[in-house]
Design a protein around this motif. Structure first.
Motif, PDB file in Angstrom:
ATOM      1  N   ASP A  19       0.633  -1.357   0.087  1.00 15.38           N
ATOM      2  CA  ASP A  19       0.221   0.029   0.084  1.00 15.38           C
ATOM      3  C   ASP A  19       0.898   1.253   0.002  1.00 15.38           C
ATOM      4  N   TYR A  20       1.749   1.375  -1.026  1.00 13.83           N
ATOM      5  CA  TYR A  20       2.648   2.360  -1.177  1.00 13.83           C
ATOM      6  C   TYR A  20       2.236   3.960  -0.758  1.00 13.83           C
ATOM      7  N   LEU A  21       1.127   4.118  -1.069  1.00 15.98           N
ATOM      8  CA  LEU A  21       0.665   5.623  -1.125  1.00 15.98           C
ATOM      9  C   LEU A  21      -0.311   5.665   0.130  1.00 15.98           C
ATOM     10  N   GLY A  22      -0.430   4.614   0.801  1.00 16.60           N
ATOM     11  CA  GLY A  22      -1.143   4.490   2.203  1.00 16.60           C
ATOM     12  C   GLY A  22      -2.814   4.938   1.723  1.00 16.60           C
ATOM     13  N   LEU A  23      -3.211   4.596   0.619  1.00 14.75           N
ATOM     14  CA  LEU A  23      -4.592   4.946   0.002  1.00 14.75           C
ATOM     15  C   LEU A  23      -5.687   3.962   0.476  1.00 14.75           C
ATOM     16  N   SER A  24      -5.471   2.754   0.840  1.00 10.82           N
ATOM     17  CA  SER A  24      -6.354   1.633   1.197  1.00 10.82           C
ATOM     18  C   SER A  24      -7.137   2.339   2.232  1.00 10.82           C
ATOM     19  N   THR A  25      -6.806   3.076   3.238  1.00 10.23           N
ATOM     20  CA  THR A  25      -7.432   3.707   4.134  1.00 10.23           C
ATOM     21  C   THR A  25      -7.787   5.141   3.812  1.00 10.23           C
ATOM     22  N   HIS A  26      -7.654   5.757   2.876  1.00  7.97           N
ATOM     23  CA  HIS A  26      -7.865   7.088   2.360  1.00  7.97           C
ATOM     24  C   HIS A  26      -9.560   7.361   2.573  1.00  7.97           C
ATOM     25  N   PRO A  27      -9.851   8.299   3.111  1.00 13.32           N
ATOM     26  CA  PRO A  27     -11.487   8.586   3.261  1.00 13.32           C
ATOM     27  C   PRO A  27     -12.103   8.674   1.827  1.00 13.32           C
ATOM     28  N   ASP A  28     -11.442   9.415   0.817  1.00 14.52           N
ATOM     29  CA  ASP A  28     -11.965   9.447  -0.439  1.00 14.52           C
ATOM     30  C   ASP A  28     -11.954   8.087  -1.259  1.00 14.52           C
ATOM     31  N   VAL A  29     -10.963   7.141  -1.038  1.00 13.67           N
ATOM     32  CA  VAL A  29     -11.152   5.950  -1.318  1.00 13.67           C
ATOM     33  C   VAL A  29     -12.191   4.867  -0.802  1.00 13.67           C
ATOM     34  N   ILE A  30     -12.232   5.091   0.356  1.00 12.48           N
ATOM     35  CA  ILE A  30     -13.339   4.246   0.897  1.00 12.48           C
ATOM     36  C   ILE A  30     -14.760   4.726   0.548  1.00 12.48           C
ATOM     37  N   ALA A  31     -14.760   6.092   0.512  1.00 10.96           N
ATOM     38  CA  ALA A  31     -16.146   6.548  -0.111  1.00 10.96           C
ATOM     39  C   ALA A  31     -16.477   6.052  -1.528  1.00 10.96           C
TER      40      ALA A  31
END
Length: 376
Positions: free
Chosen positions: A38-50
């Motif tokens: 998860d190189y950019l840490g986006l798996s828990t980013h609120p926009d990605v979850i949304a």
């Protein structure tokens, strides 16, 4: 199931220090995870979850069928179009995993009576694609573009394919993609480069090694990549011309017969791509963290996001990883057959969302673990 040979193999595997068990993550665990991709840490980013939630609300939990039957939603097509535009190719096709994308692309492009030239850094999915294609395979040393050119020039087969990782997954080093491409084009072949570990990590705005080398959309180049690493979601992608996309739809068995990528993963991946577009400096922050951690751990600074620390003995490597976990740091532990004999290692994957204090803490824990097992 009664099979004594299974017990024999299990005993030998355990004695060699090569037994594996899935590591079970718990919700809310207070640990720093450097074992993921998860190189950019986006798996828990609120926009990605949304983005995943919105896709669930619109399409439900599953794609419900293969892509050619009822498993293609408007979300699939929109994501494919956007990622192709971002990476500078005419078209993209999404598969349910990067593994299946590589196998599908290779087996659709070459078969019995053709040639594949692969280097020794190729990921298992590329290797399996080579095997399943039934083409003749020539393996050359990693990074040896001259050997690639010789193998192509000396072939008797009409069709040929060169396969490589653009960033080698074990140690984060970059393949000589421009030289490979030149060797392929000069000899009437196609280059397939797996950019799984390059998207979001290298190139302008995280567009990968091909873009960094000015090869985006180049003739004779096919790119595969994933949504499961820097985009924090799931799925594989093949990028190239419109003609390539149509060919894969007709001939890639892992596309034709597999259930389509689920809508939530598509929604999450598309949202992550939008986050990356809006913050093109994310890969720069990531690589700065990589340098800081590699130098603090005494390892070689890689070209990408993977810090590889050689331990040697597989049992010692497993113990070092366990010691790190006890201190709240989750690291990867790679042993044969993932790496050559005698090179078992800790593999640390840095994330762009980790700060300097996080990285300094990790470095202290890792150094202590390596000292404890005699590998410092």
């Amino acid at each position: 199931m009664s099979a004594p040979w299974l017990a024999d193999i299990a005993e030998r595997t355990l004695d060699a220090g090569l037994h594996r068990e899935p590591v079970i993550r718990q919700p809310g665990a207070a640990e720093i995870n450097l074992a993921s991709n998860d190189y950019l840490g986006l798996s828990t980013h609120p926009d990605v979850i949304a983005g995943a939630h919105a896709a669930l609300d619109t399409w439900g939990t599953g794609s419900t069928a293969s892509r050619l039957v009822a498993g293609t939603t408007a979300a699939h097509v929109e994501f494919e179009s956007d990622v192709a535009d971002f990476l500078g190719f005419e078209a993209a096709l999404a598969f349910s995993s990067g593994y299946l994308a590589n196998i599908g692309a290779i087996t659709a492009l070459v078969g019995r009576g053709d040639l594949i030239v692969s280097d020794t850094g190729a990921h298992a999915s590329l290797i399996d694609g080579c095997r399943l294609s039934r083409a003749r395979v020539v393996v050359v040393d990693r990074g040896d573009a001259a050997a690639v050119a010789r193998a192509l020039a000396e072939r008797t087969e009409e069709r040929a394919l060169v396969v490589t990782d653009s960033i080698y997954s074990i140690d984060g080093m970059i393949a000589p993609l421009r030289d490979y491409h030149r060797a392929a084009v000069d000899n009437g072949a196609i280059l397939l480069a797996d950019e799984a570990h390059a998207l979001g990590v290298r190139g302008p705005g995280g567009r990968g090694v091909a873009a960094e080398h000015g090869l985006s959309g180049a003739p004779g180049l096919v790119i595969t990549t994933v949504a499961s690493k820097s985009l924090g979601a799931q799925g594989g992608l093949v990028l190239g011309s419109h003609l390539l996309r149509e060919h894969l739809i007709d001939h890639a068995r892992t596309f034709i017969f597999d259930t389509g990528l689920n809508p939530a993963a598509v929604g999450a991946a598309h949202a992550a791509l939008r986050v990356l577009r809006a913050d093109p400096a994310m890969p720069d922050r990531l690589r700065a963290g990589v340098r800081r951690l590699a130098e603090a751990c005494g390892g070689e600074v890689p070209d990408a996001a993977v810090v590889s620390l050689i331990v040697g003995d597989p049992v010692a490597a497993v113990r070092a990883a366990a010691l790190c976990r006890e201190q709240g740091v989750f690291v990867g532990c790679f042993r044969p057959p993932s790496v050559p004999e005698g090179t078992s290692r800790l593999r640390l994957t840095v994330r762009a969302d980790l700060n300097d204090d996080d990285l300094d803490f990790v470095a202290g824990v890792v150094r202590g673990a390596l000292r404890e097992v005699g590998a410092a």
